[in-house]
Scaffold this motif. Structure first.
Motif, short mmCIF file in Angstrom:
data_model
loop_
_atom_site.label_atom_id
_atom_site.label_comp_id
_atom_site.label_asym_id
_atom_site.label_seq_id
_atom_site.Cartn_x
_atom_site.Cartn_y
_atom_site.Cartn_z
N GLU A 209 0.81 -1.21 0.00
CA GLU A 209 0.00 0.00 0.00
C GLU A 209 0.84 1.27 0.00
O GLU A 209 0.31 2.36 -0.06
CB GLU A 209 -0.93 0.00 1.23
N GLY A 210 2.16 1.14 0.09
CA GLY A 210 3.03 2.31 0.10
C GLY A 210 4.46 1.91 0.43
O GLY A 210 4.70 0.84 0.99
N ASP A 211 5.39 2.76 0.06
CA ASP A 211 6.80 2.50 0.35
C ASP A 211 7.02 2.45 1.86
O ASP A 211 6.45 3.24 2.62
CB ASP A 211 7.68 3.57 -0.28
N LEU A 212 7.90 1.53 2.26
CA LEU A 212 8.09 1.29 3.69
C LEU A 212 9.52 0.83 3.94
O LEU A 212 10.06 0.03 3.17
CB LEU A 212 7.10 0.22 4.19
N ASP A 213 10.13 1.34 5.01
CA ASP A 213 11.46 0.92 5.46
C ASP A 213 11.37 0.61 6.94
O ASP A 213 11.04 1.50 7.74
CB ASP A 213 12.50 2.01 5.22
N ILE A 214 11.68 -0.64 7.31
CA ILE A 214 11.67 -1.04 8.71
C ILE A 214 12.95 -1.80 9.03
O ILE A 214 13.54 -2.43 8.16
CB ILE A 214 10.44 -1.92 9.05
N THR A 215 13.36 -1.73 10.28
CA THR A 215 14.56 -2.41 10.75
C THR A 215 14.19 -3.33 11.89
O THR A 215 13.46 -2.93 12.80
CB THR A 215 15.61 -1.38 11.22
N PHE A 216 14.69 -4.57 11.84
CA PHE A 216 14.37 -5.55 12.89
C PHE A 216 15.56 -6.48 13.07
O PHE A 216 16.51 -6.48 12.27
CB PHE A 216 13.11 -6.35 12.53
N CYS A 217 15.51 -7.29 14.12
CA CYS A 217 16.60 -8.20 14.46
C CYS A 217 16.63 -9.38 13.49
O CYS A 217 15.59 -9.86 13.04
CB CYS A 217 16.44 -8.72 15.89
N LEU A 218 17.83 -9.83 13.20
CA LEU A 218 18.01 -10.91 12.23
C LEU A 218 18.16 -12.27 12.88
O LEU A 218 17.82 -13.28 12.29
CB LEU A 218 19.23 -10.61 11.36
N LYS A 219 18.69 -12.32 14.10
CA LYS A 219 18.97 -13.59 14.76
C LYS A 219 17.72 -14.44 14.90
O LYS A 219 17.72 -15.64 14.60
CB LYS A 219 19.58 -13.32 16.14
N GLU A 220 16.63 -13.85 15.37
CA GLU A 220 15.39 -14.60 15.57
C GLU A 220 14.79 -15.07 14.25
O GLU A 220 14.20 -16.14 14.17
CB GLU A 220 14.37 -13.75 16.34
N LEU A 221 14.96 -14.26 13.21
CA LEU A 221 14.39 -14.62 11.91
C LEU A 221 15.15 -15.78 11.27
O LEU A 221 14.55 -16.61 10.58
CB LEU A 221 14.40 -13.41 10.99
N ARG A 222 16.46 -15.86 11.47
CA ARG A 222 17.24 -16.96 10.88
C ARG A 222 16.72 -18.32 11.34
O ARG A 222 16.54 -19.23 10.52
CB ARG A 222 18.71 -16.81 11.27
N GLY A 223 16.52 -18.47 12.64
CA GLY A 223 16.03 -19.76 13.14
C GLY A 223 14.66 -20.12 12.62
O GLY A 223 14.39 -21.29 12.31
N PHE A 224 13.80 -19.12 12.51
CA PHE A 224 12.45 -19.39 12.00
C PHE A 224 12.48 -19.81 10.54
O PHE A 224 11.77 -20.75 10.14
CB PHE A 224 11.58 -18.14 12.19
N LEU A 225 13.28 -19.13 9.72
CA LEU A 225 13.36 -19.50 8.31
C LEU A 225 13.99 -20.87 8.12
O LEU A 225 13.65 -21.60 7.18
CB LEU A 225 14.16 -18.44 7.55
N SER A 226 14.91 -21.24 9.00
CA SER A 226 15.49 -22.58 8.92
C SER A 226 14.44 -23.65 9.17
O SER A 226 14.42 -24.69 8.52
CB SER A 226 16.64 -22.70 9.92
N PHE A 227 13.55 -23.39 10.13
CA PHE A 227 12.45 -24.33 10.38
C PHE A 227 11.49 -24.37 9.21
O PHE A 227 11.04 -25.45 8.79
CB PHE A 227 11.72 -23.92 11.66
N ALA A 228 11.13 -23.22 8.66
CA ALA A 228 10.19 -23.17 7.54
C ALA A 228 10.77 -23.86 6.30
O ALA A 228 10.04 -24.52 5.56
CB ALA A 228 9.82 -21.73 7.23
N ASP A 229 12.08 -23.71 6.09
CA ASP A 229 12.70 -24.35 4.93
C ASP A 229 12.68 -25.87 5.07
O ASP A 229 12.53 -26.59 4.08
CB ASP A 229 14.13 -23.84 4.79
N LEU A 230 12.84 -26.38 6.29
CA LEU A 230 12.78 -27.82 6.51
C LEU A 230 11.39 -28.36 6.22
O LEU A 230 11.24 -29.49 5.72
CB LEU A 230 13.18 -28.14 7.95
#
Length: 372
Positions: A209-230
């Motif tokens: 709905e519009g341009d957006l820039d957000i910043t968040f932590c990467l450590k927590e996202l890495r583990g979640f994506l590893s689970f989703a990829d499995l």
């Protein structure tokens, strides 16, 4: 509560423990009538994750009594549970069956692994009674929604080093970009700046709905994506505005997992603006910053002997270097030995002068000739 895991389910359950360990130090086991929920939140309460395994996911799942779903309040340190599921390859190869039993009478969680050759491993973990925490997230207020395969998002974050703490997500009507930024608004020569951009056609669903820039932590996202990829499941990303949480979700018929991360406005990390100087008389492009360096600050007179290389760096002519070196030698109190060195350097820098350098060593054959 009593549940049984068999086959690939043991590995998937262990992978969820690995992802939770990236978020917080404590794990809540929340048995419910429709399944078992694993929850965790970090100490700063800026990241929350939940893995809900339905009763169909287990080979057997049952609550001893209907009261157990209300009375059991189980909190276990992650560091005591993670070693049991640390090596997922070994679990998949050796463990045939896993049983988890919660015994509220003695505040214990008993985990049994039935391995090959009749080997049985038993673990008794004490837990603490505590209310399970949940994150408050209004998904219906999210105007920006993305959906993509887990492998795509995992490849996007793979370019960042393991030590990277935060990343910035930039969303436009045509693309999504992930990039890192200098910490505290200051650049570091040792930091590798990376950015990856993916066109909207690569996503299964793209709503912006519009341009957006957000910043968040990467450590927590890495583990979640590893689970989703499995699990080979697509990841749903829901976000509204900078400063509001962003949620990553995967789900299918037997389980549902999500991680909620707090976000920060990207403008707070931007470097301070640079005030441009006046343009040169010859003119230049609008918005260019012209930076000049004066030699007067170093006590070096300006001389047309200074030229620019093809890369724009200054190159001094040999005559100028010789004069500068002579001035430096004469301005500093020197010994006879150091004066000789300065004279040698001046002669070496000047290509127009021919100076006969003293012989510091000679061949041994010449010495024999002189002795004869």
């Amino acid at each position: 509560m009593y549940c049984v895991l068999e086959g690939i389910s043991v590995k998937v359950f262990g992978k969820a423990i690995h992802a939770i360990s990236r978020v917080g130090d404590e794990l809540w086991l929340d048995p419910m009538v429709n399944g078992l929920a694993l929850r965790s939140v970090n100490s700063a309460q800026s990241a929350y994750t939940c893995f809900l395994f339905s009763s169909v996911f287990f080979k057997h799942y049952s609550l001893c009594t209907e009261k157990d779903a209300v009375t059991i309040k189980c909190k276990i340190p992650v560091k005591s549970l993670l070693p049991l599921f640390r090596c997922l390859t070994s679990l998949e190869r050796n463990v045939k069956r896993c049983e988890i039993t919660m015994r509220p009478s003695i505040d214990q969680v008993m985990i049994l692994f039935y391995c090959r050759y009749g080997l049985v491993k038993s673990y008794n973990l004490y837990y603490e009674e505590s209310e399970a925490q949940q994150a408050v997230f209004s998904s219906h207020l999210c105007t920006n929604v993305l959906k993509a395969p887990a492998r795509l998002l995992a490849d996007m974050v793979m370019i960042f080093p393991v030590s990277q703490e935060e990343i910035t997500l930039s969303l436009t009507s045509s693309k999504v970009s992930l990039k890192n930024h200098p910490q505290n608004g200051s650049g570091d020569m040792k930091t590798v700046y990376a950015e990856m951009t993916v066109h909207r056609d690569e996503f299964d669903h793209f709503q912006c709905e519009g341009d957006l820039d957000i910043t968040f932590c990467l450590k927590e996202l890495r583990g979640f994506l590893s689970f989703a990829d499995l699990s080979y499941l697509p990841v749903l990303v829901q976000l509204s505005a900078a400063g509001n949480p962003v949620r990553f979700t995967v789900e299918d018929a037997v389980m549902e997992a999500c991680v909620v991360l707090s976000t920060d406005d990207n403008h707070s990390h931007s470097s301070p603006p640079v005030t441009p100087t006046q343009p040169s008389p010859r003119g230049g492009k609008k918005g260019e910053v012209h930076v000049t360096t004066s030699n007067k600050a170093h006590g070096i007179p300006e001389n047309p002997g200074i030229v620019l290389s093809s890369q724009g760096s200054p190159i001094n002519s040999p005559g100028l270097l010789a004069r500068i070196t002579e001035e430096m030698c004469s301005s500093v109190a020197t010994t006879p030995a150091s004066s000789t060195v300065c004279s040698l350097l001046c002669g070496a820098l000047s290509s127009n002068q021919e100076i006969t350098l003293p012989v510091l060593a000679c061949y041994s054959d010449s010495e024999d000739v002189e002795e004869d």
